[in-house]
Design a protein around this motif. Sequence first.
Motif, PDB file in Angstrom:
ATOM      1  N   CYS A   1       1.610  -5.664 -11.032  1.00 15.03           N
ATOM      2  CA  CYS A   1       1.874  -4.219 -11.000  1.00 15.03           C
ATOM      3  C   CYS A   1       2.887  -3.841 -12.079  1.00 15.03           C
ATOM      4  O   CYS A   1       3.725  -4.643 -12.454  1.00 15.03           O
ATOM      5  CB  CYS A   1       2.421  -3.808  -9.639  1.00 15.03           C
ATOM      6  SG  CYS A   1       1.271  -4.068  -8.294  1.00 15.03           S
TER       7      CYS A   1
ATOM      8  N   GLU B   1       0.825  -1.210   0.000  1.00 11.08           N
ATOM      9  CA  GLU B   1       0.000   0.000   0.000  1.00 11.08           C
ATOM     10  C   GLU B   1       0.860   1.262   0.000  1.00 11.08           C
ATOM     11  O   GLU B   1       0.600   2.200  -0.754  1.00 11.08           O
ATOM     12  CB  GLU B   1      -0.923  -0.005   1.211  1.00 11.08           C
ATOM     13  CG  GLU B   1      -1.892   1.161   1.237  1.00 11.08           C
ATOM     14  CD  GLU B   1      -2.847   1.064   2.421  1.00 11.08           C
ATOM     15  OE1 GLU B   1      -2.704   1.890   3.342  1.00 11.08           O
ATOM     16  OE2 GLU B   1      -3.700   0.170   2.405  1.00 11.08           O
ATOM     17  N   GLU B   2       1.903   1.276   0.822  1.00 10.14           N
ATOM     18  CA  GLU B   2       2.787   2.444   0.874  1.00 10.14           C
ATOM     19  C   GLU B   2       3.549   2.616  -0.439  1.00 10.14           C
ATOM     20  O   GLU B   2       3.682   3.728  -0.948  1.00 10.14           O
ATOM     21  CB  GLU B   2       3.782   2.321   2.026  1.00 10.14           C
ATOM     22  CG  GLU B   2       4.719   3.506   2.111  1.00 10.14           C
ATOM     23  CD  GLU B   2       5.752   3.392   3.217  1.00 10.14           C
ATOM     24  OE1 GLU B   2       6.595   4.300   3.289  1.00 10.14           O
ATOM     25  OE2 GLU B   2       5.725   2.428   3.990  1.00 10.14           O
TER      26      GLU B   2
ATOM     27  N   LEU C   1       2.644   1.656  -3.471  1.00 10.23           N
ATOM     28  CA  LEU C   1       1.725   2.142  -4.498  1.00 10.23           C
ATOM     29  C   LEU C   1       1.337   3.603  -4.272  1.00 10.23           C
ATOM     30  O   LEU C   1       1.232   4.382  -5.221  1.00 10.23           O
ATOM     31  CB  LEU C   1       0.482   1.255  -4.545  1.00 10.23           C
ATOM     32  CG  LEU C   1       0.736  -0.175  -5.001  1.00 10.23           C
ATOM     33  CD1 LEU C   1      -0.517  -1.019  -4.821  1.00 10.23           C
ATOM     34  CD2 LEU C   1       1.229  -0.231  -6.427  1.00 10.23           C
ATOM     35  N   ARG C   2       1.167   3.997  -3.021  1.00 12.05           N
ATOM     36  CA  ARG C   2       0.831   5.386  -2.695  1.00 12.05           C
ATOM     37  C   ARG C   2       1.974   6.317  -3.083  1.00 12.05           C
ATOM     38  O   ARG C   2       1.766   7.358  -3.710  1.00 12.05           O
ATOM     39  CB  ARG C   2       0.524   5.517  -1.198  1.00 12.05           C
ATOM     40  CG  ARG C   2       0.175   6.945  -0.755  1.00 12.05           C
ATOM     41  CD  ARG C   2      -0.004   7.062   0.750  1.00 12.05           C
ATOM     42  NE  ARG C   2       1.117   6.566   1.530  1.00 12.05           N
ATOM     43  CZ  ARG C   2       2.289   7.191   1.682  1.00 12.05           C
ATOM     44  NH1 ARG C   2       2.500   8.347   1.092  1.00 12.05           N
ATOM     45  NH2 ARG C   2       3.255   6.670   2.419  1.00 12.05           N
ATOM     46  N   ARG C   3       3.201   5.929  -2.731  1.00 14.17           N
ATOM     47  CA  ARG C   3       4.358   6.763  -3.045  1.00 14.17           C
ATOM     48  C   ARG C   3       4.598   6.851  -4.549  1.00 14.17           C
ATOM     49  O   ARG C   3       4.931   7.919  -5.079  1.00 14.17           O
ATOM     50  CB  ARG C   3       5.593   6.231  -2.315  1.00 14.17           C
ATOM     51  CG  ARG C   3       5.496   6.491  -0.810  1.00 14.17           C
ATOM     52  CD  ARG C   3       6.527   5.771   0.003  1.00 14.17           C
ATOM     53  NE  ARG C   3       7.889   6.070  -0.374  1.00 14.17           N
ATOM     54  CZ  ARG C   3       8.954   5.602   0.268  1.00 14.17           C
ATOM     55  NH1 ARG C   3       8.804   4.844   1.346  1.00 14.17           N
ATOM     56  NH2 ARG C   3      10.155   5.903  -0.140  1.00 14.17           N
ATOM     57  N   TYR C   4       4.404   5.730  -5.257  1.00 14.48           N
ATOM     58  CA  TYR C   4       4.562   5.738  -6.715  1.00 14.48           C
ATOM     59  C   TYR C   4       3.504   6.639  -7.357  1.00 14.48           C
ATOM     60  O   TYR C   4       3.806   7.433  -8.248  1.00 14.48           O
ATOM     61  CB  TYR C   4       4.481   4.312  -7.266  1.00 14.48           C
ATOM     62  CG  TYR C   4       4.708   4.251  -8.753  1.00 14.48           C
ATOM     63  CD1 TYR C   4       5.998   4.220  -9.279  1.00 14.48           C
ATOM     64  CD2 TYR C   4       3.638   4.251  -9.634  1.00 14.48           C
ATOM     65  CE1 TYR C   4       6.203   4.190 -10.647  1.00 14.48           C
ATOM     66  CE2 TYR C   4       3.842   4.218 -11.009  1.00 14.48           C
ATOM     67  CZ  TYR C   4       5.127   4.186 -11.499  1.00 14.48           C
ATOM     68  OH  TYR C   4       5.332   4.158 -12.854  1.00 14.48           O
ATOM     69  N   ALA C   5       2.265   6.533  -6.901  1.00 15.41           N
ATOM     70  CA  ALA C   5       1.179   7.365  -7.432  1.00 15.41           C
ATOM     71  C   ALA C   5       1.431   8.846  -7.181  1.00 15.41           C
ATOM     72  O   ALA C   5       1.009   9.700  -7.962  1.00 15.41           O
ATOM     73  CB  ALA C   5      -0.154   6.947  -6.813  1.00 15.41           C
ATOM     74  N   ALA C   6       2.157   9.157  -6.105  1.00 14.80           N
ATOM     75  CA  ALA C   6       2.476  10.546  -5.772  1.00 14.80           C
ATOM     76  C   ALA C   6       3.668  11.071  -6.580  1.00 14.80           C
ATOM     77  O   ALA C   6       4.058  12.229  -6.436  1.00 14.80           O
ATOM     78  CB  ALA C   6       2.756  10.672  -4.279  1.00 14.80           C
TER      79      ALA C   6
ATOM     80  N   GLU D   1       6.863   9.480  -6.807  1.00 17.47           N
ATOM     81  CA  GLU D   1       8.180   8.987  -6.397  1.00 17.47           C
ATOM     82  C   GLU D   1       8.603   7.857  -7.320  1.00 17.47           C
ATOM     83  O   GLU D   1       7.804   6.988  -7.675  1.00 17.47           O
ATOM     84  CB  GLU D   1       8.140   8.496  -4.950  1.00 17.47           C
ATOM     85  CG  GLU D   1       9.492   8.125  -4.412  1.00 17.47           C
ATOM     86  CD  GLU D   1       9.475   7.830  -2.928  1.00 17.47           C
ATOM     87  OE1 GLU D   1      10.450   7.222  -2.461  1.00 17.47           O
ATOM     88  OE2 GLU D   1       8.504   8.199  -2.241  1.00 17.47           O
TER      89      GLU D   1
END
Length: 64
Positions: free
Chosen positions: A30, A4-5, A7-12, A14
């Motif tokens: 993915c 989850e972290e 994917l969240r960081r990649y979407a942001a 990073e």
Amino acid sequence: MNAEELLRRYAAGERDFIGVDLRGIELRKCHFEAANFSQADFTLRGDNGWESLSVEGLGAFVVC
């Protein structure tokens, strides 16, 4: 780091994940375009014990 972290960081936006600990995270479906997973630990728990999926030295890595 959990999935989850990641994917969240990649979407942001990073893309630098050098040396991150991703042991045991299932990411086969993915796709991470232009992400840097150099020296990341992708060890997975399989039926026959731990299996290492080394991506040492890869600058861009796609997980399918």
